[in-house]
Structure formats: structure tokens, C-alpha cells
Enzyme design. Sequence first.
Site, PDB file in Angstrom:
ATOM      1  N   LYS A 150       0.666  -1.089  -0.246  1.00  0.00           N
ATOM      2  CA  LYS A 150      -0.140  -0.475  -0.270  1.00  0.00           C
ATOM      3  C   LYS A 150       0.828   1.341   0.092  1.00  0.00           C
ATOM      4  CE  LYS A 150      -4.288  -1.757   1.936  1.00  0.00           C
ATOM      5  NZ  LYS A 150      -4.351  -2.591   1.776  1.00  0.00           N
ATOM      6  N   GLU A 234      -3.933   7.373   7.203  1.00  0.00           N
ATOM      7  CA  GLU A 234      -4.037   7.942   7.264  1.00  0.00           C
ATOM      8  C   GLU A 234      -5.505   8.486   7.827  1.00  0.00           C
ATOM      9  OE1 GLU A 234      -3.663   5.806   2.594  1.00  0.00           O
ATOM     10  OE2 GLU A 234      -5.734   5.243   3.350  1.00  0.00           O
ATOM     11  N   HIS A 269     -15.749  -4.770   6.682  1.00  0.00           N
ATOM     12  CA  HIS A 269     -14.551  -4.334   6.044  1.00  0.00           C
ATOM     13  C   HIS A 269     -14.653  -4.620   4.917  1.00  0.00           C
ATOM     14  CE1 HIS A 269     -13.750  -0.764   8.582  1.00  0.00           C
ATOM     15  NE2 HIS A 269     -12.973  -1.953   9.424  1.00  0.00           N
ATOM     16  N   ARG A 326      -6.385  -8.169 -10.253  1.00  0.00           N
ATOM     17  CA  ARG A 326      -6.811  -9.636 -10.638  1.00  0.00           C
ATOM     18  C   ARG A 326      -7.986  -9.322 -11.200  1.00  0.00           C
ATOM     19  NH1 ARG A 326      -9.978  -9.369  -6.518  1.00  0.00           N
ATOM     20  NH2 ARG A 326      -9.623  -9.065  -3.978  1.00  0.00           N
TER      21      ARG A 326
END
Length: 703
Positions: A150, A234, A269, A326
Site C-alpha cells: 500500500k 491516512e 470492511h 486480478r
Amino acid sequence: MLSLNKLLFRQSLLNNGYGIRFMSVVVDASKVVTPINKVLIANRGEIACRVMRTAKKRGVKTVAVYSEADRNSMHVAMADEAYLIGPAAAKDSYLRSDKILEVAKRTGAQAIHPGYGFLSENAGFADLCEKEGIIFIGPPSSAILAMGSKSASKDIMIRANVPTIPGYHGEDQEFETLRSEAEKIGYPVLIKAVMGGGGKGMRIVERPEDLEDGINSSKRESKASFGDDRVLVEKYLVHPRHVEIQVFADRHGNCVHLFERDCSVQRRHQKIIEEAPAPHLSEELRKKMGDAAVAAAKAVGYVGAGTVEFILSQDGSFYFMEMNTRLQVEHPITEMITKQDLVEWQLKVAESQPLPLGQNQLAIHGHAFEARIYAENPDSDFMPGTGKLLHLSTPEPSSTLRVETGVRQGDEVSVYYDPMIAKLVVWDTNREKALRYLRNALDEYHIVGLNTNISFLKRLSSHPAFQKGEVETGFIPIHRESLMAPQKAMSNDTLCLAVLSMILSENALNKSLNGVNGGVILSPWSASNAFRVNNVAERVIKFNVKDQKIQVPVTYNKDNSYTMTMPNGEKLTVSGSHLDAADQTLLKAYVADRFYPSVRAVKAKNSLFVFNDSQSYELELPIEVTSKGGDAASGSLLSPMPGKITKIMVAVGDKVKKGQPIILMEAMKMEHTIRAPQDGKVESLPFNVNEIVEDKKVLATIV
């Protein structure tokens, strides 16, 4: 030595008899079309079946791999060839790249499709495929590596001018550094695992005093899940939406996007319902997000199908979140609105063909929804479950409705793999019609044997805010009270339908036990109508519903109807029949002045499950039913569930007492004692020791 991607062709030319001149030409083998005639699918379940359907449509042979737990699975039955690769645990089977490659070479498969999950985003596996000369149907390993981290992916996106969420993605993991960066960003902040996915290692921190606990918790989960405890910090956007863009690139420099999907509604999530296109998205914003997604793909030299995921703020600003290298679980809704087969695109790109269409040739047609049907309990925080699909019936698939699944009735959802049972995909000309279509299709999806989220999906798709397209990632927590509303109390009509279902099943059983000659019952004593000698045909049927004992007196009428007395004293006249003699779970019925054209009632696990008025109800029932009218089946012992006969304690002709053990049966890893329902003589014992019997089979008849 030249790499596999570069081949040196030497062409010899005869020069007028004076000698030989050599001309060296370097050709990029990645752009040479290589037809794929056989593909191995390194996956299981619905995605393996999905890939096989397109492969078969193109005339491509398919090879399946399977674990011990999947020996009798749907994807194994669908494949042209199938090979066992290990025990049930994924680490010993579907994650064994060496075994999968061995099968690919053994079968002559030219390509491997990894599906999603397992090895689909494993750069090492992509490299191994290339070394073995096998086409990996996915992006190059460099793109997988770049997007797998990430923090690294954020740096790449910043250089490519793709908007990114304000945050800290550095290597310094000291708490004071993370605390300082969180203060610069401003609370609330989101702590995420650098190598994370699926919501693991993700924590929302709303106050400075909670930061240390949030970081430590994220690090522990990250270490356990990914073997890496690094985190990033973040800005946490309030009321954001999760909007992702489907991208596709080929080996000829072409890259397009196939518009967006809104995946905002999630639990733990993880996505639960998706739609395409996203509601309330302007054409200007759609173009900006699509262009940003294409820029992101080009920045990493992407090839094949990928998804660029964005967080969309309420003010219309959007930020790169991550890229999935993918095919996504929710790709069917993109196929529905673009009228394209993305697996076919994958195969063509893997063959080094150019993309089938350019950006200006792609357009949005109508609206599509995908609802993920899981074996889980929404009332227990969506806890995943396991069990056998004792009954499974779905809406009829068509060009506008797809049931993407890898299981059939009788299959088991095990502890070893994802608990998703199926994806229900619908399409219509606009969002309102598509949503109505989805709700109707969910009403026709019936599962017995384990907990599912179908009822929850019905409530979610019927919620006023969802119908208006007011979606966000916190949709379920915000509307939890209404979404988790208790089930409506069972109506008298539903109770009548349950009783009618039992009577109709017993009538059918009577006919099978007592013989039918050309459709005419040979004995009046076996009739299922109101024929009695000096006696009124009456009976009492008993149920237990949520620990409440319910008794329903039933009077058999001469016109083949029944008068049923409800617990509140209401008397209702009921009649009906099975819709199909071969499927005794479906009936049509009249209850007082209401006609029910199609109702499903399924007996399993010594319970009756009735699906009516968009609800499902479970009614416990005894194995035998006491009858005042002297029905022929009253002395029959029925198997409470599928199982094996382990012992028979009596013989035909023996006299027995009520409650006396007759048969021992093993089912669900437990031993069950089948006892005599009354005094009498054993008339029949249809099964022998060690025989497997199905549910509701007659084990003995006592008269």
C-alpha cells in the site's frame, strides 16, 4: 541467453550463389499471438466454474485442481480433467504452486488462470509460470509487486498524478513518528496494514488518546495475517463511498476502463452488495475517475484485468486507495452493463491479442446489482457458518439474471474456505427496475441447512435510503437498528400453509405405501380424503416455534379441503396441491379467500421451513404424527435426517411396546434411537444394517 519475452530469429538468405548473408531480427514474443487450447484453473468454487464456462464457449479445454474436501465439488465435475493436489487446508493444496505447476505441465495446459484469492496476486507464482513457459493469465509480476504494498503503490500514484489520500506511508514505524504524522493529517485517522487486504489490520482512530491502542492492535493483526506489522496512517473520510474502476490493458500499449462499480455497502470492511454504474455520479466525475484509473494502470505497466479502487468524498473529491491486480469478485455487474465477457477478454490478452474494443466503443447499458449470498449469521455480527445445503433452489437464470455459484444441493460449506455460497446478479434498464428485480429474485432464493444472509439482503435492498442511492461505507452501522429488525411474527396463513404441506406430503406417502393401480387407490382405508366409517376425520398437528408449543386441530372436509383452527381461535378453510409431483417442496394453496400460486415448504433436520411473504420460518415437528382418523401412515417411522442404519433391534412380526427402541441410526456424527410410536406388530423393515437412508424415508411400519 534471451529471456522468454524476447526471441531471436535468424533468417538465412542466399545471395545470388555467392554466399550466405545473415540478418538478425529481434521479435517481442509478448506480442506474438499464441492460441490457448487448454487452461488450468488454479482455484475452486464459483470463480473456477465461471472461468470454465467462458473457456468452454471458446472451445478451450479446462483442467481443474482440487483438495480432498472438494473431491465431489461442482468445479471438478465441470472440468475436462481434474487432479487432486492435497489435503483440505488451502496451504496444503490451492496455495501449493509447485503442485499446480506440476499438473499444468503434466496435462499440457498452456496457461493458468488464478481466479481471485489464493495465488492470484502472488508475484512469485507469476514468475514461476514464466520460467516454466506457462502463460499466467494476469499482470506481470512487477505490477503485482508494485501494487501489493500500500505504501509503495501510493508513491507510484503520486508520481503518476493520481489523487491519493493525505497520509503517512514512510518506513519509520516508531510510535512518536506515527503520532506526529497523525496530528499533521488531523483526526479521525485510519490505521492500515501496509501489506493488508480484506479489512485485516484496519483501525479507525477518532481521538489522539486512542491512537496507541489502535496502532498496536493493527500491528498485531497485520503480523498474524501477513507476517508484516508495518502500518500506514491516512486521513479518515467521514461518510465516504467506495467506488472502483474496472481497467483492462493489453501487450500492445492499449488501456481502457470499463466504468465504475459502487461497493460502498460493506460489513467487517468486506463488500456485501455492489452495483454498476455508481448512483448519483456525474458524467464529468465518471470521466475523471476513469482517466485516473487508466493512468494508474499505465504507471505500473499493467496487462490484463485490474481494478483501481477509490474513496469518493461527499464533495466529489476522490482518492486512490489500492489496486487489485486480478479479476474482482464483482466483475459480473460490469459485464452486464457493458455487454462484454471479461474472462474472454482475459484469454485474448493472454494470447497477446489486442483489446477487443477501444474506449470510445464502450458504453453503459442499464443498471446491475450483485448480492453476495453468504453462509453467515447477520444477527451475530455476520459470523460465518458452515453446514450442508440440505435444500437449495434459486431463481431461474436468464440473460438478465445470473447465479454465480460453485455449489449444488447436498454440497457442504466447510470451515476450510470462504463461506460465500453464490453471487446473485441482476440487470435492468434503470436502477429502480434493477433493484426491484433484485428483491424479487432474493424472494425466490431458498436455502435450508445453514444460516444465510438472504433475509438481511432483502431488508437492505428494501431500505428507503438504499433505494434512494444514499450509500456510503458506514451504511450498515448507521442503519443497524432498522436493518437488524426482528422477524415478523408468523401469520395464521403461514401456519395453515405449514399444516397443508405436511398433509399433502403424508397423502403422497400413503399412496406410495399402499399402492396405486392406474392412479386409483386400491383400498378406501388408504384414501387421503374425508372417507371414514362412523367417524369424523380429525387430527391435531403440533409444532414448536421458538420454544412456543402450537397445536392446530384439523378437520378433513368432503371436498378435499381442510378446516384448521388457529391458536387464536380463528377457523380457516384451506385446500391445495403440490405443483409438481416430483418436487414436493412446492405447493399452491387457497387459505380462506387468498390464493397462493407458489409456496415453498421444505422438511429437513426434523423441522419444516416455510418460505412465504418474503420471509422464512422454521417450525419444529415430531417424527410421527398422532391421528384420530386412523391414517395408514400413523404407525410409520420416518428417518429424521439422512444417515446410516447401524443396528436393527426387532424383526418383522415382532410385537413391540410404545417407546421401545426399534432402530439405531447414525447421522450428523451422532447416534439416534428410533422408537416405536405405539403398541403393535412390526409389519415392515425396508432397510438393512449399514444402508444409507435419505431424509423422510420409512424405516419401519408398526400396525
